[in-house]
Design a protein around this motif. Structure first.
Motif, mmCIF file in Angstrom:
data_model
loop_
_atom_site.group_PDB
_atom_site.id
_atom_site.type_symbol
_atom_site.label_atom_id
_atom_site.label_comp_id
_atom_site.label_asym_id
_atom_site.label_seq_id
_atom_site.Cartn_x
_atom_site.Cartn_y
_atom_site.Cartn_z
ATOM 1 N N LEU A 7 44.442 40.352 40.678
ATOM 2 C CA LEU A 7 43.575 40.668 38.936
ATOM 3 C C LEU A 7 44.466 41.688 39.192
ATOM 4 O O LEU A 7 44.658 42.076 40.411
ATOM 5 N N LEU A 8 44.165 42.281 37.948
ATOM 6 C CA LEU A 8 44.533 44.083 37.673
ATOM 7 C C LEU A 8 43.187 44.702 37.372
ATOM 8 O O LEU A 8 43.159 44.552 35.866
ATOM 9 N N ILE A 9 43.150 45.924 37.465
ATOM 10 C CA ILE A 9 42.420 46.671 36.669
ATOM 11 C C ILE A 9 43.463 47.695 36.664
ATOM 12 O O ILE A 9 44.322 48.221 37.434
ATOM 13 N N VAL A 10 43.048 47.972 35.234
ATOM 14 C CA VAL A 10 43.537 49.064 34.664
ATOM 15 C C VAL A 10 42.642 50.257 33.772
ATOM 16 O O VAL A 10 41.705 50.060 33.067
ATOM 17 N N ASP A 11 43.016 51.203 34.648
ATOM 18 C CA ASP A 11 41.756 52.131 33.861
ATOM 19 C C ASP A 11 42.323 53.381 33.998
ATOM 20 O O ASP A 11 43.006 54.255 35.081
ATOM 21 N N HIS A 27 35.284 40.131 47.853
ATOM 22 C CA HIS A 27 34.596 39.216 47.179
ATOM 23 C C HIS A 27 35.987 37.812 47.171
ATOM 24 O O HIS A 27 35.518 36.782 46.587
ATOM 25 N N GLY A 28 36.895 38.235 47.371
ATOM 26 C CA GLY A 28 37.540 36.839 47.994
ATOM 27 C C GLY A 28 39.023 37.159 47.239
ATOM 28 O O GLY A 28 39.938 36.520 47.104
ATOM 29 N N TYR A 29 39.291 38.680 45.997
ATOM 30 C CA TYR A 29 40.423 38.630 45.396
ATOM 31 C C TYR A 29 41.154 39.908 45.706
ATOM 32 O O TYR A 29 41.023 40.309 46.561
ATOM 33 N N ILE A 30 42.093 39.224 45.784
ATOM 34 C CA ILE A 30 43.299 40.545 45.353
ATOM 35 C C ILE A 30 43.713 41.287 44.001
ATOM 36 O O ILE A 30 44.278 40.797 43.515
ATOM 37 N N VAL A 31 43.671 42.382 44.362
ATOM 38 C CA VAL A 31 43.300 43.171 43.299
ATOM 39 C C VAL A 31 44.807 44.674 43.266
ATOM 40 O O VAL A 31 45.006 45.209 44.776
ATOM 41 N N ASP A 32 44.821 45.078 42.007
ATOM 42 C CA ASP A 32 45.129 45.583 42.148
ATOM 43 C C ASP A 32 45.291 46.708 40.777
ATOM 44 O O ASP A 32 44.519 45.732 39.939
#
Length: 243
Positions: A7-11, A27-32
């Motif tokens: 996932l990618l969070i853009v904020d 919760h198990g996600y790979i997050v950038d």
């Protein structure tokens, strides 16, 4: 790396970025994370993402402008975040192909539920693409042809009519339930999933745009194909042949 979990969070708010990333990672996600459109594109150039959580209100290039540049057919799923009460942002975001939206500030658990729901829907809709072209169950109505697998609409002259993701899902919902009155809530559930917020205005706007795209001088117009039933909802008036 598993595309389905990246996932990618853009904020532009660093606190929100990091808190959201930390929660989703647990919760198990790979997050950038990315602070703006430029950083988002740089991250996307380095690898693929299954889903982007995109804030609408950002300085400079806002989230809706960023959404407009994304490939909504082959690109990642998108959940937009907008401040509570920003009705225009929600409507426009859905019309531009966002898969879902959530009010900001977002409850982390609600965001997690929406991410899971969107990913499940996208994975399920991708399964039929292995079917051979000659075995596709086209939906035919009033001279038109809708391809649920290829996600294309052909007019009576076999010209492809461009539909946004939201318009395609709405038309598919109508074509799969012809000659039946559907309330706005039912259309939201059918086209957006049961976890979508009930937001009547979004459906009204999409119906209006879909009618325009279904209008031709030599066939039943969009207003005839999709009729308003006062105080109830809408009805798709044509018979539909699945072949």
């Amino acid at each position: 790396m598993d595309l389905a979990t990246r996932l990618l969070i853009v904020d532009d708010d660093p606190g929100i970025r990091e808190l959201t990333a930390t929660f989703l990672t647990s919760h198990g996600y790979i997050v950038d994370v990315a602070e703006d459109g430029t950083a988002m594109r740089a991250a996307m150039a380095r690898g693929d993402y299954a889903l982007i959580v995109l804030d609408v209100m950002m300085p400079g290039e806002d989230g809706l402008s960023i959404l407009r540049t994304l490939d909504r057919r082959a690109g990642p799923a998108v959940i937009i975040m907008s401040v509570i009460g920003e009705e225009v942002d929600r409507i426009v975001g859905l019309e531009m192909g966002a898969d879902d939206y959530i009010a900001k500030p977002a409850n982390p658990r609600e965001l997690l539920a929406r991410i899971r729901s969107v990913l499940r829907r996208n994975q399920a809709s991708a399964l039929p693409t292995v079917a051979p072209a000659n075995a596709r169950p086209y939906l035919r109505f009033a001279g038109w042809r809708l391809d649920p697998v290829g996600r294309q609409l052909f007019d009576p002259d076999q010209i492809v009519i461009n539909l946004s993701d939201g318009e395609f899902r709405l038309l598919l919902a109508f074509a799969e339930h012809p000659r039946r009155v559907l309330t706005r809530d039912q259309l939201l559930d059918l086209s957006r999933g049961h976890n979508a917020e009930h937001f009547d205005r979004a459906i009204d706007v999409q119906v209006s745009r879909l009618r325009r795209k279904l209008s031709r001088d030599d066939t039943a117009g969009g207003d005839e194909l999709i009729r308003t039933v006062r105080n109830e909802g809408y009805i798709f008036t044509s018979d539909v042949d699945r072949r």
